[in-house]
Design a protein around this motif. Structure first.
Motif, short mmCIF file in Angstrom:
data_model
loop_
_atom_site.label_atom_id
_atom_site.label_comp_id
_atom_site.label_asym_id
_atom_site.label_seq_id
_atom_site.Cartn_x
_atom_site.Cartn_y
_atom_site.Cartn_z
N LEU A 40 -44.79 -11.16 -6.26
CA LEU A 40 -45.07 -10.95 -7.68
C LEU A 40 -45.95 -9.73 -7.88
N GLU A 41 -46.89 -9.57 -6.94
CA GLU A 41 -47.87 -8.49 -7.06
C GLU A 41 -47.19 -7.12 -7.06
N LEU A 42 -46.07 -7.00 -6.37
CA LEU A 42 -45.37 -5.71 -6.30
C LEU A 42 -44.89 -5.28 -7.69
N PHE A 43 -44.25 -6.22 -8.38
CA PHE A 43 -43.71 -5.88 -9.70
C PHE A 43 -44.85 -5.52 -10.66
N MET A 44 -45.91 -6.29 -10.57
CA MET A 44 -47.05 -6.02 -11.46
C MET A 44 -47.66 -4.65 -11.12
N ALA A 45 -47.68 -4.31 -9.84
CA ALA A 45 -48.23 -3.01 -9.44
C ALA A 45 -47.40 -1.86 -9.99
N HIS A 46 -46.13 -2.13 -10.25
CA HIS A 46 -45.25 -1.10 -10.85
C HIS A 46 -45.21 -1.21 -12.37
N GLY A 47 -46.03 -2.10 -12.93
CA GLY A 47 -46.11 -2.20 -14.39
C GLY A 47 -45.06 -3.11 -15.01
N PHE A 48 -44.41 -3.95 -14.21
CA PHE A 48 -43.43 -4.90 -14.75
C PHE A 48 -44.04 -6.30 -14.80
N ILE A 167 -53.19 -9.15 -7.56
CA ILE A 167 -53.60 -10.09 -6.50
C ILE A 167 -54.56 -11.13 -7.08
N GLU A 168 -55.49 -10.65 -7.86
CA GLU A 168 -56.47 -11.58 -8.45
C GLU A 168 -55.82 -12.55 -9.42
N LEU A 169 -54.92 -12.01 -10.22
CA LEU A 169 -54.26 -12.85 -11.23
C LEU A 169 -53.46 -13.98 -10.54
N VAL A 170 -52.64 -13.58 -9.56
CA VAL A 170 -51.79 -14.57 -8.89
C VAL A 170 -52.66 -15.57 -8.13
N GLN A 171 -53.72 -15.08 -7.53
CA GLN A 171 -54.56 -15.98 -6.77
C GLN A 171 -55.33 -16.94 -7.69
N LYS A 298 -43.95 -25.55 -3.18
CA LYS A 298 -43.72 -24.42 -2.26
C LYS A 298 -44.21 -23.09 -2.85
N SER A 299 -44.14 -22.97 -4.18
CA SER A 299 -44.66 -21.74 -4.81
C SER A 299 -46.18 -21.79 -4.92
N VAL A 300 -46.68 -22.97 -5.22
CA VAL A 300 -48.12 -23.12 -5.46
C VAL A 300 -48.94 -22.91 -4.18
N PHE A 301 -48.44 -23.43 -3.07
CA PHE A 301 -49.24 -23.39 -1.83
C PHE A 301 -48.93 -22.18 -0.94
N THR A 302 -48.33 -21.15 -1.51
CA THR A 302 -48.16 -19.89 -0.77
C THR A 302 -49.51 -19.18 -0.71
N LYS A 303 -49.81 -18.61 0.44
CA LYS A 303 -51.11 -17.95 0.58
C LYS A 303 -51.07 -16.55 -0.05
N PRO A 304 -52.20 -16.05 -0.49
CA PRO A 304 -52.20 -14.74 -1.16
C PRO A 304 -52.18 -13.59 -0.16
N PRO A 305 -51.78 -12.40 -0.61
CA PRO A 305 -51.89 -11.24 0.28
C PRO A 305 -53.36 -10.87 0.47
N SER A 306 -53.71 -10.47 1.67
CA SER A 306 -55.08 -9.99 1.89
C SER A 306 -55.16 -8.56 1.39
N LYS A 307 -56.36 -8.13 1.07
CA LYS A 307 -56.51 -6.74 0.65
C LYS A 307 -56.62 -5.87 1.90
N SER A 308 -55.69 -4.96 2.05
CA SER A 308 -55.75 -4.03 3.17
C SER A 308 -54.99 -2.78 2.76
N ASP A 309 -54.98 -1.78 3.62
CA ASP A 309 -54.29 -0.54 3.26
C ASP A 309 -52.79 -0.71 3.25
N ASP A 310 -52.30 -1.61 4.08
CA ASP A 310 -50.84 -1.79 4.13
C ASP A 310 -50.43 -2.91 3.17
N HIS A 311 -50.26 -2.53 1.92
CA HIS A 311 -49.92 -3.52 0.90
C HIS A 311 -48.62 -4.26 1.19
#
Lengths: 406, 408
Positions: A40-48, A167-171, A298-311
């Motif tokens: 989800l974070e990818l689409f939001m990062a592109h403004g969708f 990331i913050e929103l989804v988490q 299954k959607s709820v208990f997915t872990k979030p992406p960590s913040k790192s350079d390799d998004h």
């Protein structure tokens, strides 16, 4: 317990559709997706705004020109919605690759039939037997290529600031949803199941600060109640157990109400299940302690992406943590995980939902039955289609099943 | 359609090499039993890079092939029924159901029950069903599963896809090595790859001979004679069989002897055949209708040449990622159009197999596209490959008649 107004299934659908429409009218561009485990974070990062496109009741035909009757009822429903003009205008529609044959082929058919739609594809690795990083690297590259496509096609670059916000929103959503799910395991009456899944649905349809605020508010209220009841630490232990697969520290209250049931299945509408159970005299959805469905657990208990350079790598890692998905985990692993959950959450009965003509659901059901049987958990298999076309008979079967648990 | 003629003067010609085929099948069965008894038997999916387990000295058998035999013996409904008794839906792949059913009750299958596997090797280049099917067999037999994941490709295989599958093949070698305590010897894999290539080239030459008029082979001939290239490629006896087979095919071409006696209409067949009703092709043969090409048997046409293990793995990746069913709808339509052109075909029959979603979903669209591009008409008939309960002969007859009215 929390005061709530219970919307009907149709009411929930209308509410989330209205939210989506409102968002579009405000100028937001929507990318629809079908398989729930997307970055989800990818689409939001592109403004969708990414929005989960789901099957709907009351859509019975329209697919016949392109799909056979033995196509999975879920994809028939989606195709019919589009053919009947029931889709809102989307900037693009993301299909999954390699998750099941029906969705794989539907993407191809869609491209031919609906020329004007922007069809995107994200292909998943089958991670079950790999013991190295090749699967995560594969998905990371798929996500990177999708990101490139979004930048190129829509002229909307990946913005790191937007990504961090996403990331913050989804988490925030997941933290609240996980808390509510865990709270219901401990005390199913603390908040109704239909309310929890309505909040989850609202977010998956319209993932905005407003939908996150709503679920956060609900979680805060439940937290207060749980604190008053002295249940907070048990709830947190349940949440931790689900995320880590280690139930050794879970000790549910001794006075929990029975019977307690769980709902297993794949891309089945949680609202449809509550609608069925609430339609049965003398039973209520408070018997549902937890679901294990794609659009819920299954959607709820997915872990979030960590913040790192390799998004892209971090998003890939996150997506692949969605628990219990056949593409991501092998059968024996899934069955052991389910058994751990059923045994430690004092589940008495399991309703196994199978989407009609769905290979993953129908292949898994006998193994689920067997695994539950080993724990003396009673099961019932319920074949479903999005239209609930055999509703009366299904309700009777579920009623008989629930009666055996009393 | 009319009934198949009972007289000695059949409308189709039997291949001499069929006798040899029976010998190979028998030999293959005995070798599999021996491998199982020695703790060396792998069950593999039809699109699996079998050259690797063969080079690592495992015996291999194909549950799809066993399913075809069960279908041909007309016991599909009974054997699939045993899987249904275990809770597997009748909507699921009938190859999978017959395999699960015959694993549950092997004594109910006269021919086609497979010896107990020690390992299950699946490749999802033919469909996603194999993942779930082999998991189910693993649950029943205790044999571990290895999945070679070949994510579907669109138009071309991108570098990250190639790299991922390459790593998968390496892991396969490691997995077999750890399960059986053995390594892959370079001399051996080169030899197996070379034999595999020779068998495949011979098979391709037999398929291409069908461009001749009359076609030396009909659909049923190819469905039967494809067995060794599916199950035994990489072995000496497979090459020997195809040398004899191609010699017979070339002889037919030289003498203008057709697979059917009076070829009037040439059609393309799409999808797996109804193994329980192969006489479908023979009945049409009596009306002068032949099938010089099909999409199913053309699936085994990859060619592997390599000079060392690494380059052979590269070839494995290339060959097994790009199988017909692992490409998108466009590739399938391209293939059908190409076959219609190359084999000078008048029309096509698409068999919509109810329990095979990967092959069948999309046919309604591809039928239109193929007709649009080639100008030849086609018809879709519905049924199943093993489970004859969903094969409606009268309905199929009506549909095929409608197509033939346009052509004859």
């Amino acid at each position: 317990m929390r005061e709530e107004s219970n919307l009907s299934y149709e009411g929930v659908i209308e509410q989330s559709a209205a939210g989506l429409k409102e968002l579009m009218e405000s100028g937001e561009e929507i990318i629809g997706y079908i398989y729930p485990h997307v970055p989800l974070e990818l689409f939001m990062a592109h403004g969708f705004t990414p929005s989960l496109i789901r099957a709907l009741p009351g859509v019975s035909s329209g697919y016949e020109e392109s799909l056979q009757t033995f196509a999975c009822s879920y994809i028939r429903n989606l195709y019919s919605q589009r053919a009947n003009g029931q889709f809102l205008t989307l900037a693009g529609l993301l299909f999954p690759g390699n998750t099941c044959d029906a969705l794989q082929n539907l993407g191809d058919v869609w491209r031919v039939r609906f020329h004007d739609d922007r069809v995107l594809r994200l292909t998943y690795p089958v991670t079950r037997y790999s013991q190295d990083e090749s699967t995560t690297n594969f998905l990371a590259e798929e996500i990177r290529l999708l990101s490139e496509t979004l930048s190129r096609t829509y002229n909307r670059p990946f913005l790191t600031e937007s990504y961090d916000g996403a990331i913050e929103l989804v988490q925030d959503f997941r933290n609240s949803a996980q808390f509510l799910y865990s709270a219901r395991v401990v005390n199913p009456k603390i908040i109704s199941y239909s309310n929890v899944i309505r909040l989850v649905r609202t977010f998956l349809t319209v993932p905005t600060t407003s939908s996150v605020s709503e679920i956060k508010e609900a979680a805060t209220e439940v937290r207060t109640t749980a604190d008053e009841l002295g249940l907070l630490s048990i709830i947190e232990s349940v949440r931790h157990a689900i995320l880590e697969g280690d139930y050794s520290k879970v000790k549910l209250p001794e006075d929990i109400e029975t019977p307690r049931i769980a709902i297993a299945g794949g891309m089945v509408e949680p609202q449809a299940i509550t609608s069925l159970i609430n339609g049965i005299p003398d039973f209520s959805e408070s018997a549902i302690a937890i679901d294990l469905l794609s659009f819920g657990f299954k959607s709820v208990f997915t872990k979030p992406p960590s913040k790192s350079d390799d998004h892209f790598l971090e998003m890939a890692k996150s997506v692949l943590t969605a628990p219990g998905e056949p593409t991501h985990e092998g059968l024996s692993y899934r069955m052991n995980a389910m058994k751990g959950l059923l045994a430690n959450f004092s589940i008495h009965g399991l309703i196994v939902c199978e989407q009609s003509f769905c290979d993953p659901d129908q292949f898994e059901a006998p193994s689920i039955e067997k695994a539950a049987c080993e724990l003396d958990v009673k099961t019932i298999r319920v074949p479903l289609d999005p239209e609930l076309s055999d509703r009366g008979r299904i309700e009777t079967r579920i009623q008989s099943f629930l009666e055996t648990l009393e | 359609m009319t009934q198949e003629r009972p007289s000695e003067e059949k409308p189709y010609r039997r291949l001499e090499t069929q006798t040899l085929l029976q010998q190979i099948a028998l030999r293959h069965g005995l070798e599999a039993m021996e491998a199982s008894e020695n703790g060396n038997l792998a069950w593999v999916t039809s699109g699996f890079p079998v050259e690797i387990p063969i080079a690592m000295n495992l015996g291999v058998v194909y549950p799809e092939q066993a399913g075809a035999i069960i279908g041909a013996q007309k016991i599909g409904p009974e054997i699939c029924g045993y899987a249904e008794d275990l809770g597997y839906s009748q909507d699921l792949c009938s190859y999978a159901r017959s395999s699960i059913g015959s694993t549950e009750k092997p004594d109910k299958v006269p021919v086609g029950s497979l010896p107990t596997p020690q390992i299950l090797l699946a490749c999802n280049n033919i469909c996603g069903t194999v993942l779930r099917w082999y998991d189910a067999i693993s649950e029943m037999t205790g044999a571990p599963v290895f999945l070679l994941d070949t994510p579907p490709i669109d138009k071309q295989q991108l570098p990250h896809n190639r790299e991922y599958v390459h790593r998968g093949v390496e892991r396969l070698i490691e997995f077999i090595g750890s399960q059986f305590n053995r390594t892959l010897e370079e001399d051996r894999i080169r030899k197996v790859a070379e034999l595999s290539s020779r068998a495949t080239k011979l098979w391709i030459s037999a398929l291409e001979a069908c461009k001749n008029k009359p076609s030396p082979l009909n659909c049923a001939d190819r469905f039967l004679t494809m067995a060794p290239v599916v199950s035994s490629r990489g072995t000496e006896h497979c090459v020997e069989f195809y040398e004899a087979f191609v010699a017979e095919v070339e002889e037919r071409v030289k003498n203008r002897i057709g697979a059917i006696r009076d070829e009037k209409v040439r059609l393309l067949w799409d999808n797996i055949p109804p193994w329980h009703t192969l006489r479908f092709f023979n009945i049409l043969a009596s009306r002068g209708v032949g099938f010089p090409a099909d999409t199913y048997t053309h699936a085994w046409t990859g060619n592997m040449v390599g000079t060392d293990t690494h380059s052979i793995i590269d070839e494995v990746v290339e060959t097994y990622s790009k199988v017909y069913l692992n490409m998108g709808l466009d590739a399938k339509v391209d293939k059908m159009c190409q076959l219609i052109k190359d084999y000078d075909l008048d029309g096509f029959v698409m068999f919509s197999v109810r329990s095979c979603k990967r092959y069948s979903l999309g046919q309604l669209v591809s039928k239109e596209l193929v007709t649009e591009r080639t100008g030849v008409p086609g018809v879709i008939i519905e049924g199943d490959m093993v489970d004859s309960r969903v094969y409606n002969e009268a309905q199929i007859e009506t549909r095929v008649d409608a197509l033939l009215e346009m052509l004859m």
